[in-house]
Design an enzyme around this catalytic site. Structure first.
Site, short mmCIF file in Angstrom:
data_model
loop_
_atom_site.label_atom_id
_atom_site.label_comp_id
_atom_site.label_asym_id
_atom_site.label_seq_id
_atom_site.Cartn_x
_atom_site.Cartn_y
_atom_site.Cartn_z
CB THR A 62 9.23 15.70 46.95
OG1 THR A 62 9.09 17.25 47.38
CG2 THR A 62 10.90 15.57 46.45
CG LEU A 63 8.05 10.70 46.77
CD1 LEU A 63 7.66 9.52 47.83
CD2 LEU A 63 9.58 10.79 47.90
CB VAL A 70 6.91 4.72 45.51
CG1 VAL A 70 7.65 3.01 45.04
CG2 VAL A 70 6.82 5.30 44.76
CB ALA A 71 1.36 6.14 47.11
NE ARG A 72 2.55 5.69 54.55
CZ ARG A 72 3.74 6.55 53.93
NH1 ARG A 72 4.04 6.14 52.97
NH2 ARG A 72 4.62 7.69 54.86
CD GLU A 113 3.74 -1.15 54.52
OE1 GLU A 113 4.88 -0.20 55.76
OE2 GLU A 113 3.24 -0.31 53.84
CG HIS A 166 7.38 1.16 53.51
ND1 HIS A 166 5.89 1.44 53.68
CD2 HIS A 166 7.53 2.34 52.46
CE1 HIS A 166 5.93 2.73 54.21
NE2 HIS A 166 7.10 3.29 53.54
CB ALA A 190 12.83 6.44 50.63
#
Length: 310
Positions: A147-148, A226-228, A257, A276, A279
């Site tokens: 999706t991303l 923008v994943a992990r 984080e 983070h 989104a």
């Protein structure tokens, strides 16, 4: 299965006030309450949460819904042993993350991050004659075309970029010219001006981008994550940035984080650090509520759940 008592864990306050989600779900059937203590948790059949806590396992919950897409911090096996269902919020972040990545690329191309820094120092400075460029005709490789990744690709295509990507099953994807299998990672990234990471964190993707991958990247390339945080070997990233073998990076996620104060990434002019927040969206709670509402209906009808992980 019918859920009679639904909890909204106070940890969702990381993204929005718990009360707005409680109120959005008030007409769904179960009693909806905000949950903070173990006693309040014990009075629930199901829980909507941001964090995972060990007390969740002891609460005999029938179902947990994570307001995040990434649920790698949940103990899948232990939940399965308890018979607790787990669902996530994958699929609701495409537009916001896609626009954030487009913003990162525009900032680098147009030098807006540098101009912003100049503003803070009241410095009036025209950029070097050969620094600014346009995205039209530049290349982007999107690693992960879920999706991303598809949302990123669509916006990059609209900006006139040449888009390639990597997908576990390399089938044709709209807005992507060439889809490579994971084994062709080095070939896929070698000619890209921008590389965007949009994969979940799994055993296969941990440290996916490390020293050997940075050697393959162009020295004028920009890396976007923008994943992990665990998808990148952070020490190798710092080395690549400090040695100028990478032009810059836009990072929304990190190994630790919040990003520690002592991290050199904070002070690098060619790095964009965001918390983070790719989104972030004022409609976030409404989208979570829609998923929860649908799965409450499915549970009541004994149907399979949307976004079921466990």
């Amino acid at each position: 299965m019918t859920i009679e008592r639904l909890g909204v864990h106070t940890s969702v306050a990381e993204l929005f006030p718990p009360a707005v989600l409680r109120d959005a779900l008030a007409d769904t059937g179960p009693t909806v309450r905000i949950v903070e203590t173990d006693d309040e948790l014990a009075a629930c059949d199901a829980l909507v949460t941001f964090d995972y806590e060990e007390s969740f396992l002891q609460a005999d919950l029938a179902w947990i819904h994570s307001i995040l897409a990434g649920v790698d911090h949940f103990p899948f096996d232990a939940l399965a042993d308890r018979g607790t269902l787990l669902t996530n919020s994958a699929g609701i972040h495409g537009d916001s993350v896609g626009e954030t990545v487009a913003g990162y690329m525009l900032m680098f191309a147009r030098g807006l991050h540098t101009q912003r820094t100049n503003q803070l120092h009241q410095e009036w400075a025209y950029p070097p004659w050969d620094a600014a460029f346009t995205l039209d005709g530049e290349s982007l490789c999107v690693i992960g075309l879920g999706t991303l990744g598809r949302a990123i690709a669509m916006r990059a295509d609209a900006l006139g970029m040449d888009v390639t990507g990597i997908k576990r099953t390399p089938i044709p994807i709209d807005h992507v010219e060439t889809v490579y299998p994971p084994d062709d990672l080095h070939e896929a990234v070698a000619e890209a001006r921008f590389v965007a990471l949009a994969v979940p964190l799994t055993d296969r993707t941990t440290d996916l981008i490390g020293e050997s991958e940075f050697r393959m990247l162009r020295d004028d390339a920009y890396l976007i994550n923008v994943a992990r945080g665990g998808v990148i070997e952070q020490s190798a990233l710092v080395d690549a940035l400090e040695s100028a073998s990478l032009a810059g990076a836009a990072l929304d996620v990190f190994e630790t984080e919040p990003l520690p104060d002592e991290s050199p990434l904070w002070g690098m002019d060619n790095v964009i650090v965001t918390s983070h927040a790719a989104a972030a969206n004022r409609e976030y709670y409404q989208r979570v509520a829609a998923l929860v509402r649908e799965n409450l209906r499915r549970l009541d009808a004994d149907e399979s759940l949307t976004n079921q992980v466990v």
